[in-house]
Design a protein around this motif. Structure first.
Motif, PDB file in Angstrom:
ATOM      1  N   LYS A 188       0.829  -1.208   0.000  1.00  0.00           N
ATOM      2  CA  LYS A 188       0.000   0.000   0.000  1.00  0.00           C
ATOM      3  C   LYS A 188       0.866   1.262   0.000  1.00  0.00           C
ATOM      4  O   LYS A 188       0.579   2.223  -0.709  1.00  0.00           O
ATOM      5  N   VAL A 189       1.927   1.263   0.807  1.00  0.00           N
ATOM      6  CA  VAL A 189       2.826   2.418   0.871  1.00  0.00           C
ATOM      7  C   VAL A 189       3.511   2.621  -0.481  1.00  0.00           C
ATOM      8  O   VAL A 189       3.558   3.737  -1.012  1.00  0.00           O
ATOM      9  N   VAL A 190       4.024   1.544  -1.064  1.00  0.00           N
ATOM     10  CA  VAL A 190       4.728   1.635  -2.347  1.00  0.00           C
ATOM     11  C   VAL A 190       3.770   2.098  -3.444  1.00  0.00           C
ATOM     12  O   VAL A 190       4.104   2.976  -4.249  1.00  0.00           O
ATOM     13  N   ASN A 191       2.561   1.554  -3.485  1.00  0.00           N
ATOM     14  CA  ASN A 191       1.590   1.958  -4.502  1.00  0.00           C
ATOM     15  C   ASN A 191       1.162   3.413  -4.331  1.00  0.00           C
ATOM     16  O   ASN A 191       0.942   4.116  -5.316  1.00  0.00           O
ATOM     17  N   LYS A 192       1.061   3.869  -3.102  1.00  0.00           N
ATOM     18  CA  LYS A 192       0.736   5.282  -2.852  1.00  0.00           C
ATOM     19  C   LYS A 192       1.859   6.169  -3.375  1.00  0.00           C
ATOM     20  O   LYS A 192       1.611   7.248  -3.936  1.00  0.00           O
ATOM     21  N   MET A 193       3.096   5.726  -3.220  1.00  0.00           N
ATOM     22  CA  MET A 193       4.228   6.489  -3.738  1.00  0.00           C
ATOM     23  C   MET A 193       4.206   6.542  -5.271  1.00  0.00           C
ATOM     24  O   MET A 193       4.611   7.540  -5.865  1.00  0.00           O
ATOM     25  N   VAL A 194       3.701   5.495  -5.915  1.00  0.00           N
ATOM     26  CA  VAL A 194       3.534   5.507  -7.374  1.00  0.00           C
ATOM     27  C   VAL A 194       2.458   6.534  -7.734  1.00  0.00           C
ATOM     28  O   VAL A 194       2.649   7.355  -8.634  1.00  0.00           O
ATOM     29  N   GLU A 195       1.339   6.510  -7.015  1.00  0.00           N
ATOM     30  CA  GLU A 195       0.263   7.488  -7.245  1.00  0.00           C
ATOM     31  C   GLU A 195       0.760   8.920  -7.082  1.00  0.00           C
ATOM     32  O   GLU A 195       0.356   9.801  -7.832  1.00  0.00           O
ATOM     33  N   ASP A 196       1.624   9.134  -6.102  1.00  0.00           N
ATOM     34  CA  ASP A 196       2.143  10.475  -5.814  1.00  0.00           C
ATOM     35  C   ASP A 196       3.263  10.903  -6.768  1.00  0.00           C
ATOM     36  O   ASP A 196       3.751  12.021  -6.678  1.00  0.00           O
ATOM     37  N   GLY A 197       3.684  10.000  -7.655  1.00  0.00           N
ATOM     38  CA  GLY A 197       4.716  10.338  -8.631  1.00  0.00           C
ATOM     39  C   GLY A 197       6.141  10.236  -8.121  1.00  0.00           C
ATOM     40  O   GLY A 197       7.070  10.722  -8.766  1.00  0.00           O
ATOM     41  N   ILE A 198       6.330   9.615  -6.977  1.00  0.00           N
ATOM     42  CA  ILE A 198       7.676   9.450  -6.422  1.00  0.00           C
ATOM     43  C   ILE A 198       8.338   8.215  -7.026  1.00  0.00           C
ATOM     44  O   ILE A 198       9.509   8.234  -7.389  1.00  0.00           O
ATOM     45  N   LEU A 199       7.569   7.155  -7.135  1.00  0.00           N
ATOM     46  CA  LEU A 199       8.031   5.908  -7.743  1.00  0.00           C
ATOM     47  C   LEU A 199       7.266   5.671  -9.031  1.00  0.00           C
ATOM     48  O   LEU A 199       6.250   6.312  -9.286  1.00  0.00           O
ATOM     49  N   GLU A 200       7.757   4.710  -9.822  1.00  0.00           N
ATOM     50  CA  GLU A 200       7.042   4.314 -11.030  1.00  0.00           C
ATOM     51  C   GLU A 200       7.110   2.807 -11.188  1.00  0.00           C
ATOM     52  O   GLU A 200       8.023   2.161 -10.679  1.00  0.00           O
ATOM     53  N   PHE A 201       6.119   2.276 -11.896  1.00  0.00           N
ATOM     54  CA  PHE A 201       6.093   0.861 -12.237  1.00  0.00           C
ATOM     55  C   PHE A 201       6.954   0.641 -13.471  1.00  0.00           C
ATOM     56  O   PHE A 201       7.059   1.505 -14.336  1.00  0.00           O
TER      57      PHE A 201
END
Length: 85
Positions: free
Chosen positions: A48-61
């Protein structure tokens, strides 16, 4: 649940710091690699934390079609090659 995952800002900082340390050798990671950052937490909470970071544009898939990996947004070799078209 650990206090770290309760504090999303601290969790985000922990993930980014960990990824930046690893960036010299690797830029994309499996979700299970993030479990090492939060060994006391359940995989579902970490995801959940990692996916939220993707949503926030910090990480990417990054996906090969059969495998999904995560990395810091804009990091990695594929970004250079994708822009060469």
């Amino acid at each position: 649940m650990s206090e770290l995952l309760d504090d999303k800002e601290a969790a985000t900082k922990a993930v980014v710091d960990w990824l930046e340390k690893k960036a010299k050798t690797k830029t994309k990671f499996y979700i299970k690699d993030f479990y090492k950052i939060f060994p006391d937490d359940k995989p579902r909470m970490i995801k959940k934390v990692v996916n939220k970071m993707v949503e926030d544009g910090i990480l990417e898939f990054w996906s090969s079609g059969s495998t999904t990996m995560y990395g810091l947004k804009g990091a990695g070799i594929q970004h250079a090659s994708e822009k060469e078209e």
